[in-house]
Design an enzyme around this catalytic site. Structure first.
Site, mmCIF file in Angstrom:
data_model
loop_
_atom_site.group_PDB
_atom_site.id
_atom_site.type_symbol
_atom_site.label_atom_id
_atom_site.label_comp_id
_atom_site.label_asym_id
_atom_site.label_seq_id
_atom_site.Cartn_x
_atom_site.Cartn_y
_atom_site.Cartn_z
ATOM 1 N N THR A 32 61.400 -96.022 -4.016
ATOM 2 C CA THR A 32 60.142 -95.605 -4.622
ATOM 3 C C THR A 32 59.728 -94.219 -4.125
ATOM 4 O OG1 THR A 32 57.816 -96.183 -4.864
ATOM 5 C CG2 THR A 32 58.848 -96.887 -2.846
ATOM 6 N N SER A 89 51.882 -98.495 2.378
ATOM 7 C CA SER A 89 51.586 -99.946 2.372
ATOM 8 C C SER A 89 52.769 -100.658 3.009
ATOM 9 C CB SER A 89 51.400 -100.468 0.942
ATOM 10 O OG SER A 89 52.656 -100.521 0.270
ATOM 11 N N TYR A 119 54.440 -102.871 1.607
ATOM 12 C CA TYR A 119 55.470 -102.874 0.555
ATOM 13 C C TYR A 119 56.284 -101.573 0.608
ATOM 14 C CZ TYR A 119 57.378 -101.184 -3.769
ATOM 15 O OH TYR A 119 58.214 -100.575 -4.675
ATOM 16 N N HIS A 120 55.578 -100.432 0.561
ATOM 17 C CA HIS A 120 56.297 -99.154 0.551
ATOM 18 C C HIS A 120 57.161 -99.012 1.811
ATOM 19 C CE1 HIS A 120 53.219 -98.077 -2.559
ATOM 20 N NE2 HIS A 120 54.220 -97.376 -3.063
ATOM 21 N N LYS A 146 60.571 -100.533 1.528
ATOM 22 C CA LYS A 146 61.547 -99.687 0.823
ATOM 23 C C LYS A 146 62.169 -98.663 1.774
ATOM 24 C CE LYS A 146 61.153 -100.871 -3.520
ATOM 25 N NZ LYS A 146 62.145 -101.732 -4.150
HETATM 26 P P1 NAD Z 1 58.910 -107.163 -11.078
HETATM 27 O O1 NAD Z 1 58.172 -107.917 -10.028
HETATM 28 O O2 NAD Z 1 58.430 -107.231 -12.467
HETATM 29 O O3 NAD Z 1 60.456 -107.628 -11.069
HETATM 30 C C1 NAD Z 1 61.142 -107.955 -9.891
HETATM 31 C C2 NAD Z 1 62.031 -109.149 -10.200
HETATM 32 O O4 NAD Z 1 62.762 -109.503 -9.019
HETATM 33 C C3 NAD Z 1 61.234 -110.393 -10.603
HETATM 34 O O5 NAD Z 1 61.747 -110.930 -11.788
HETATM 35 C C4 NAD Z 1 61.381 -111.342 -9.416
HETATM 36 O O6 NAD Z 1 61.379 -112.694 -9.824
HETATM 37 C C5 NAD Z 1 62.717 -110.899 -8.821
HETATM 38 N N1 NAD Z 1 62.848 -111.141 -7.362
HETATM 39 C C6 NAD Z 1 62.010 -110.761 -6.382
HETATM 40 N N2 NAD Z 1 62.485 -111.153 -5.175
HETATM 41 C C7 NAD Z 1 63.674 -111.759 -5.404
HETATM 42 C C8 NAD Z 1 64.643 -112.364 -4.569
HETATM 43 N N3 NAD Z 1 64.496 -112.435 -3.246
HETATM 44 N N4 NAD Z 1 65.751 -112.893 -5.149
HETATM 45 C C9 NAD Z 1 65.935 -112.843 -6.502
HETATM 46 N N5 NAD Z 1 65.033 -112.293 -7.351
HETATM 47 C C10 NAD Z 1 63.916 -111.753 -6.801
HETATM 48 O O7 NAD Z 1 59.016 -105.667 -10.553
HETATM 49 P P2 NAD Z 1 59.380 -104.342 -11.379
HETATM 50 O O8 NAD Z 1 58.149 -103.646 -11.722
HETATM 51 O O9 NAD Z 1 60.373 -104.665 -12.422
HETATM 52 O O10 NAD Z 1 60.100 -103.504 -10.231
HETATM 53 C C11 NAD Z 1 61.506 -103.620 -10.049
HETATM 54 C C12 NAD Z 1 61.935 -102.749 -8.870
HETATM 55 O O11 NAD Z 1 61.614 -101.396 -9.129
HETATM 56 C C13 NAD Z 1 61.260 -103.117 -7.557
HETATM 57 O O12 NAD Z 1 62.203 -103.040 -6.526
HETATM 58 C C14 NAD Z 1 60.205 -102.056 -7.397
HETATM 59 O O13 NAD Z 1 59.967 -101.812 -6.025
HETATM 60 C C15 NAD Z 1 60.828 -100.865 -8.082
HETATM 61 N N6 NAD Z 1 59.828 -99.949 -8.652
HETATM 62 C C16 NAD Z 1 58.943 -100.387 -9.607
HETATM 63 C C17 NAD Z 1 58.021 -99.499 -10.142
HETATM 64 C C18 NAD Z 1 57.004 -99.893 -11.185
HETATM 65 O O14 NAD Z 1 56.145 -99.073 -11.532
HETATM 66 N N7 NAD Z 1 57.059 -101.101 -11.735
HETATM 67 C C19 NAD Z 1 58.005 -98.176 -9.683
HETATM 68 C C20 NAD Z 1 58.894 -97.771 -8.702
HETATM 69 C C21 NAD Z 1 59.806 -98.671 -8.193
HETATM 70 N N1 USQ Z 2 44.882 -96.438 -8.632
HETATM 71 C C1 USQ Z 2 43.640 -96.176 -9.174
HETATM 72 N N2 USQ Z 2 43.112 -97.106 -10.002
HETATM 73 C C2 USQ Z 2 43.754 -98.260 -10.336
HETATM 74 C C3 USQ Z 2 45.029 -98.507 -9.791
HETATM 75 C C4 USQ Z 2 45.563 -97.577 -8.938
HETATM 76 O O1 USQ Z 2 43.031 -95.141 -8.913
HETATM 77 O O2 USQ Z 2 43.188 -99.061 -11.097
HETATM 78 C C5 USQ Z 2 45.497 -95.439 -7.743
HETATM 79 C C6 USQ Z 2 45.926 -95.984 -6.386
HETATM 80 O O3 USQ Z 2 44.878 -95.915 -5.441
HETATM 81 C C7 USQ Z 2 47.100 -95.091 -6.043
HETATM 82 C C8 USQ Z 2 47.698 -94.752 -7.398
HETATM 83 O O4 USQ Z 2 46.699 -95.032 -8.375
HETATM 84 O O5 USQ Z 2 46.640 -93.899 -5.479
HETATM 85 C C9 USQ Z 2 48.923 -95.554 -7.726
HETATM 86 O O6 USQ Z 2 48.661 -96.944 -7.610
HETATM 87 P P1 USQ Z 2 49.504 -98.000 -8.451
HETATM 88 O O7 USQ Z 2 48.956 -99.350 -8.185
HETATM 89 O O8 USQ Z 2 49.628 -97.557 -9.844
HETATM 90 O O9 USQ Z 2 50.961 -97.805 -7.826
HETATM 91 P P2 USQ Z 2 51.556 -98.151 -6.399
HETATM 92 O O10 USQ Z 2 50.695 -99.046 -5.604
HETATM 93 O O11 USQ Z 2 51.983 -96.873 -5.759
HETATM 94 O O12 USQ Z 2 52.849 -98.993 -6.775
HETATM 95 C C10 USQ Z 2 53.523 -98.861 -8.041
HETATM 96 C C11 USQ Z 2 54.474 -100.042 -8.153
HETATM 97 C C12 USQ Z 2 55.497 -99.982 -7.029
HETATM 98 C C13 USQ Z 2 56.188 -98.636 -7.034
HETATM 99 C C14 USQ Z 2 55.193 -97.494 -6.993
HETATM 100 C C15 USQ Z 2 55.850 -96.148 -7.261
HETATM 101 O O13 USQ Z 2 53.748 -101.254 -8.100
HETATM 102 O O14 USQ Z 2 56.442 -101.018 -7.194
HETATM 103 O O15 USQ Z 2 57.032 -98.554 -5.925
HETATM 104 O O16 USQ Z 2 54.246 -97.659 -8.064
HETATM 105 S S1 USQ Z 2 55.138 -94.884 -6.271
HETATM 106 O O17 USQ Z 2 53.708 -94.861 -6.499
HETATM 107 O O18 USQ Z 2 55.787 -93.663 -6.673
HETATM 108 O O19 USQ Z 2 55.430 -95.243 -4.894
#
Ligand code: NAD
Ligand code: USQ
Length: 382
Positions: A144, A179, A181-182, A185
């Site tokens: 990410t 976070s 979470y982050h 990664k």
């Molecule tokens: P999502 O939660 O919709 O999908 C993740 C999938 O992985 C789910 O279907 C879940 O059931 C499965 N999963 C989770 N843990 C597992 C495990 N231990 N074993 C098997 N399956 C498991 O998430 P997404 O939005 O599709 O994100 C996918 C990936 O991309 C994540 O790694 C996330 O960190 C990354 N990512 C997402 C975004 C975003 O904006 N959605 C942005 C940047 C990075």
């Molecule tokens: N934010 C708002 N209002 C909202 C929601 C979010 O102002 O209603 C702000 C947050 O405070 C933050 C930014 O928007 O500053 C992004 O928040 P987000 O919830 O859209 O994204 P984030 O928490 O960073 O996580 C999402 C995905 C995660 C992925 C990440 C990419 O859930 O899986 O890793 O985006 S990145 O942001 O580049 O790390």
């Protein structure tokens, strides 16, 4: 190519599995379906109704004749994962399967521990499975952009040239995640880099920005193939949330000043970036990092664009600057490099007003499904 899409039932994974299958790859989905369980835990849902994974793959086969195999199980169970590797002999392993919400990881100790153990141990198991069963398999791992945080210098793609006391080196770019979470990664990235070095694994870490939109050409083919789209305060992400908020007449929830700048891309580009990475594998022992985004915006700018576009569609969207539940800079420098994927042929789908209107149109279609009490953020970083 034989490709495993781990997390193939999720928001990014499902459209990716379809797209790769359409390109003629032999696709296998691995997922433990836990994302659907988080919905039950949070009493939330996807704005679009989503079919079961069995229904999804059956419909895909009916419409295209192409088969996507599925394995339901957890990456944290090494015996299960080993069996998947033995049966599929993957040439590429696309790893989406992690807990991906920053707020979810900040709910309490249990959720932080769950997030880091699910993500870090799952990824470690994948590295060991590649070493043991498929040493030539290319790991395509979703990282990410948030691993880097918001430094006061330009963000490079994974590495930075540093001169210190007269000596130079190319070192991993410093990480300042926001976070638990982050942070998971970042831990993954370190484990992958180390595995590449000691075992000669080939890996691409895709530092993806925030993904917006929901449909790709494939998911749009039939309602059974529709992608999930999240809007709640835990799993919903910035731009998609603003669009859904405007559809239901909710204030747009800009956190604090709104100068938080983040990298974004359309889900249609996510699927294409994965294909580009798969078609251009990393070398043996190479830990390659691509910044996977196409544009960056401040959340305030996005809210203003949504407000304007919604206005053109006859909706009035009010922007509310609500108290920021996170601890993060609300005004900062942001400039990130993203040339690697462009150099390999990515042609971005940029955020036009038509794109915003298209997503808003879908949100309007399903707005009755929105559970309004889930829209405001409930998880605090403090
Ligand atoms: P999502 O939660 O919709 O999908 C993740 C999938 O992985 C789910 O279907 C879940 O059931 C499965 N999963 C989770 N843990 C597992 C495990 N231990 N074993 C098997 N399956 C498991 O998430 P997404 O939005 O599709 O994100 C996918 C990936 O991309 C994540 O790694 C996330 O960190 C990354 N990512 C997402 C975004 C975003 O904006 N959605 C942005 C940047 C990075
Ligand atoms: N934010 C708002 N209002 C909202 C929601 C979010 O102002 O209603 C702000 C947050 O405070 C933050 C930014 O928007 O500053 C992004 O928040 P987000 O919830 O859209 O994204 P984030 O928490 O960073 O996580 C999402 C995905 C995660 C992925 C990440 C990419 O859930 O899986 O890793 O985006 S990145 O942001 O580049 O790390």
């Amino acid at each position: 190519m034989r490709i495993i899409v781990a997390g193939g039932d999720g928001f990014c994974g499902w459209p990716t599995a379809l797209y790769l299958s359409k390109q003629g790859h032999e696709v296998t989905i691995v997922d433990n379906l836990v994302r659907r369980k988080y919905d039950a835990e949070l009493r939330s849902n996807s704005v679009t109704p989503i079919a079961t994974l069995d229904e999804r793959v059956a419909k895909w086969k009916e419409l295209t004749g192409k088969e996507i195999k599925t394995f339901i199980g957890d990456l944290n169970h090494y015996d299960f994962l080993s069996e998947v590797f033995r049966q599929t002999e993957p040439e590429a392993f696309v790893h989406f399967a992690e807990q991906r919400s920053a707020p979810y990881s900040m709910i309490d100790r249990e959720h932080a521990v769950y997030t880091q153990s699910n993500n870090v141990i799952g990824n470690l198991n994948v590295l060991f499975a590649i070493k043991e069963h498929a040493p030539d398999c290319h790991l395509i791992k979703l990282g990410t952009m948030g691993e880097y945080g918001a430094p006061n210098i330009d963000i490079e793609e994974g590495y930075i040239e540093i001169e210190h006391k007269g000596r130079k080196d190319r070192l991993p770019y410093p990480k300042q995640p926001g976070s638990f979470y982050h942070l998971s990664k970042v831990h993954d990235s370190h484990n992958i880099m180390f595995a590449c070095k000691i075992w000669g694994i080939r890996a691409t870490d895709l530092n993806q920005g925030i993904v917006y939109g929901l449909h790709t050409d494939e998911t749009e083919l039939d309602p059974v193939l529709y992608n999930r789209v999240d809007y709640d305060g835990v799993f919903g992400t910035a731009l998609n949330r603003f669009l859904i908020q405007s559809a239901i007449g909710h204030d747009l929830t800009v956190y604090g000043a709104g100068g938080q700048t983040r990298a974004f891309l359309n889900i249609k580009d996510t699927v294409r970036c994965i294909e580009i990475a798969a078609n251009n594998p990393a070398d043996k022992g190479e830990f390659r990092v691509f910044n996977q985004f196409t544009e960056y915006f401040s959340v305030k700018d996005l809210a203003e664009r949504v407000q304007r576009v919604a206005g053109e569609m006859g909706l009035s969207a009010n922007i509310a600057h609500i108290e920021n539940p996170r601890i993060e800079a609300e005004e900062h420098y942001y400039h990130a490099v993203n040339t690697n994927l462009r150099d390999l042929g990515l042609e971005p789908n940029l955020l036009t007003d038509d794109v915003l209107k298209g997503i808003l149109q879908v949100a309007l279609e399903y707005k009755d499904r929105v559970i309004e009490e889930n829209v405001l953020p409930t998880v605090s970083w403090k």
